[in-house]
Design a protein around this motif. Structure first.
Motif, PDB file in Angstrom:
ATOM      1  N   PRO A  43       0.850  -1.198   0.000  1.00 14.53           N
ATOM      2  CA  PRO A  43       0.000   0.000   0.000  1.00 14.53           C
ATOM      3  C   PRO A  43       0.882   1.243   0.000  1.00 14.53           C
ATOM      4  O   PRO A  43       1.752   1.397   0.846  1.00 14.53           O
ATOM      5  N   SER A  44       0.666   2.121  -0.956  1.00 15.67           N
ATOM      6  CA  SER A  44       1.569   3.250  -1.148  1.00 15.67           C
ATOM      7  C   SER A  44       1.540   4.220   0.020  1.00 15.67           C
ATOM      8  O   SER A  44       0.488   4.597   0.522  1.00 15.67           O
ATOM      9  N   GLN A  45       2.728   4.617   0.459  1.00 19.06           N
ATOM     10  CA  GLN A  45       2.885   5.638   1.488  1.00 19.06           C
ATOM     11  C   GLN A  45       3.789   6.742   0.946  1.00 19.06           C
ATOM     12  O   GLN A  45       4.606   7.299   1.664  1.00 19.06           O
ATOM     13  N   SER A  46       3.656   7.033  -0.343  1.00 26.47           N
ATOM     14  CA  SER A  46       4.516   8.029  -0.962  1.00 26.47           C
ATOM     15  C   SER A  46       3.779   8.755  -2.081  1.00 26.47           C
ATOM     16  O   SER A  46       2.934   8.174  -2.761  1.00 26.47           O
ATOM     17  N   ASN A  47       4.117  10.018  -2.257  1.00 22.06           N
ATOM     18  CA  ASN A  47       3.596  10.786  -3.386  1.00 22.06           C
ATOM     19  C   ASN A  47       4.520  10.695  -4.593  1.00 22.06           C
ATOM     20  O   ASN A  47       4.228  11.258  -5.646  1.00 22.06           O
ATOM     21  N   LEU A  48       5.631  10.007  -4.437  1.00 22.83           N
ATOM     22  CA  LEU A  48       6.579   9.868  -5.534  1.00 22.83           C
ATOM     23  C   LEU A  48       6.064   8.861  -6.557  1.00 22.83           C
ATOM     24  O   LEU A  48       5.330   7.929  -6.226  1.00 22.83           O
ATOM     25  N   LYS A  49       6.491   9.039  -7.784  1.00 20.55           N
ATOM     26  CA  LYS A  49       6.146   8.088  -8.841  1.00 20.55           C
ATOM     27  C   LYS A  49       7.129   6.928  -8.786  1.00 20.55           C
ATOM     28  O   LYS A  49       8.345   7.125  -8.769  1.00 20.55           O
ATOM     29  N   PHE A  50       6.611   5.703  -8.732  1.00 20.23           N
ATOM     30  CA  PHE A  50       7.477   4.533  -8.678  1.00 20.23           C
ATOM     31  C   PHE A  50       6.809   3.345  -9.354  1.00 20.23           C
ATOM     32  O   PHE A  50       5.593   3.314  -9.523  1.00 20.23           O
ATOM     33  N   THR A  51       7.627   2.386  -9.745  1.00 16.77           N
ATOM     34  CA  THR A  51       7.143   1.153 -10.364  1.00 16.77           C
ATOM     35  C   THR A  51       7.228   0.038  -9.334  1.00 16.77           C
ATOM     36  O   THR A  51       8.302  -0.235  -8.787  1.00 16.77           O
ATOM     37  N   GLN A  52       6.108  -0.607  -9.080  1.00 18.36           N
ATOM     38  CA  GLN A  52       6.082  -1.699  -8.105  1.00 18.36           C
ATOM     39  C   GLN A  52       5.974  -3.034  -8.845  1.00 18.36           C
ATOM     40  O   GLN A  52       5.125  -3.202  -9.723  1.00 18.36           O
ATOM     41  N   ILE A  53       6.860  -3.939  -8.486  1.00 17.31           N
ATOM     42  CA  ILE A  53       6.932  -5.227  -9.174  1.00 17.31           C
ATOM     43  C   ILE A  53       6.780  -6.347  -8.151  1.00 17.31           C
ATOM     44  O   ILE A  53       7.558  -6.432  -7.190  1.00 17.31           O
ATOM     45  N   GLN A  54       5.778  -7.192  -8.368  1.00 19.34           N
ATOM     46  CA  GLN A  54       5.540  -8.311  -7.469  1.00 19.34           C
ATOM     47  C   GLN A  54       6.444  -9.472  -7.873  1.00 19.34           C
ATOM     48  O   GLN A  54       6.474  -9.874  -9.038  1.00 19.34           O
ATOM     49  N   ILE A  55       7.179  -9.993  -6.911  1.00 20.28           N
ATOM     50  CA  ILE A  55       8.099 -11.101  -7.189  1.00 20.28           C
ATOM     51  C   ILE A  55       7.754 -12.273  -6.280  1.00 20.28           C
ATOM     52  O   ILE A  55       7.463 -12.095  -5.107  1.00 20.28           O
ATOM     53  N   TYR A  56       7.802 -13.470  -6.865  1.00 19.19           N
ATOM     54  CA  TYR A  56       7.402 -14.655  -6.122  1.00 19.19           C
ATOM     55  C   TYR A  56       8.568 -15.588  -5.815  1.00 19.19           C
ATOM     56  O   TYR A  56       8.389 -16.579  -5.117  1.00 19.19           O
ATOM     57  N   SER A  57       9.739 -15.294  -6.353  1.00 16.15           N
ATOM     58  CA  SER A  57      10.897 -16.156  -6.133  1.00 16.15           C
ATOM     59  C   SER A  57      12.165 -15.348  -6.348  1.00 16.15           C
ATOM     60  O   SER A  57      12.146 -14.264  -6.936  1.00 16.15           O
ATOM     61  N   VAL A  58      13.262 -15.894  -5.894  1.00  6.76           N
ATOM     62  CA  VAL A  58      14.564 -15.258  -6.113  1.00  6.76           C
ATOM     63  C   VAL A  58      14.877 -15.223  -7.606  1.00  6.76           C
ATOM     64  O   VAL A  58      15.461 -14.264  -8.109  1.00  6.76           O
ATOM     65  N   LEU A  59      14.468 -16.248  -8.321  1.00  6.70           N
ATOM     66  CA  LEU A  59      14.718 -16.292  -9.766  1.00  6.70           C
ATOM     67  C   LEU A  59      14.033 -15.127 -10.480  1.00  6.70           C
ATOM     68  O   LEU A  59      14.642 -14.479 -11.340  1.00  6.70           O
ATOM     69  N   THR A  60      12.778 -14.836 -10.123  1.00  7.11           N
ATOM     70  CA  THR A  60      12.091 -13.710 -10.770  1.00  7.11           C
ATOM     71  C   THR A  60      12.727 -12.383 -10.374  1.00  7.11           C
ATOM     72  O   THR A  60      12.769 -11.445 -11.182  1.00  7.11           O
ATOM     73  N   LEU A  61      13.227 -12.290  -9.159  1.00  6.73           N
ATOM     74  CA  LEU A  61      13.940 -11.087  -8.746  1.00  6.73           C
ATOM     75  C   LEU A  61      15.172 -10.880  -9.607  1.00  6.73           C
ATOM     76  O   LEU A  61      15.415  -9.776 -10.118  1.00  6.73           O
TER      77      LEU A  61
END
Length: 200
Positions: A43-61
């Motif tokens: 849940p965003s706690q910032s007014n800055l523009k950012f890209t959020q990426i959901q990762i499910y494993s170290v490999l996807t990271l």
């Protein structure tokens, strides 16, 4: 500047980890291209523009980080990694252990400030100071100690970590932080990188 924020834990009692992501973002990443990596959407706690990426494993990271690494070797990279660790590495969703070797290799040509905020985190940054003289690494705990939580709320849930709380107290000045807390934290690499970073 490229700002990379990685949060590896799950469950509500780890709220301090994702709270810290936004505290660090708001302090250090104001004029940066920001990427947030987490097992779940935060849940965003910032007014800055950012890209959020959901990762499910170290490999996807690893794969996703490889896709965003800068082509420009002169670009600064600011990175903050938070979550739980054991003596054999960082924990991802309590399922996998991993180190940051791939991370260091991806950004070896960039000037980088990296903060690892987890237990036993000195183990994670050990050995890199001689490899990459363009980097500064800071960990929140020595190799055989736990890191500390801070700011417990009325429900008994910690809202921050000691490291981030102290950084916020010092208005985010990492150079001053390193000088003040060198006995309590682990520092590796080129501190001059931090001075250059904050003079930009």
């Amino acid at each position: 500047m490229l700002c990379i924020l990685i949060q590896t834990s799950i469950f509500g009692h780890n709220q301090r980890h994702f709270n810290n992501i936004f505290r660090v973002m708001n302090q250090f990443c104001v004029s940066a291209q920001i990427f947030v990596f987490s097992p779940f959407i935060l849940p965003s706690q910032s007014n800055l523009k950012f890209t959020q990426i959901q990762i499910y494993s170290v490999l996807t990271l690893k794969r996703t980080l490889n896709g965003i690494r800068p082509n420009n070797a002169n670009e600064y990279v600011f990175a903050y990694v938070t979550g739980h660790s054991a003596k054999n590495g960082l924990k991802f969703m309590y399922k996998e252990y991993f180190n940051l070797n791939f991370f260091f290799q991806l950004f070896q040509n960039n000037q980088m400030v990296l903060i690892v905020d987890s237990c036993y985190s000195e183990r994670i940054i050990n050995g890199y100071q001689s490899k990459y003289n363009k980097h500064l690494y800071i960990s929140s705990a020595k190799k055989n100690e736990e890191s500390y939580a801070a700011q417990m709320d009325e429900f008994g849930i910690y809202q921050s970590t000691w490291l981030v709380q102290e950084l916020m107290t010092l208005k985010g000045n990492i150079t001053e932080f390193v000088g003040k807390w060198n006995a309590q934290i682990a520092v590796r690499g080129n501190v001059e990188i931090a001075r250059q970073f904050f003079s930009e």
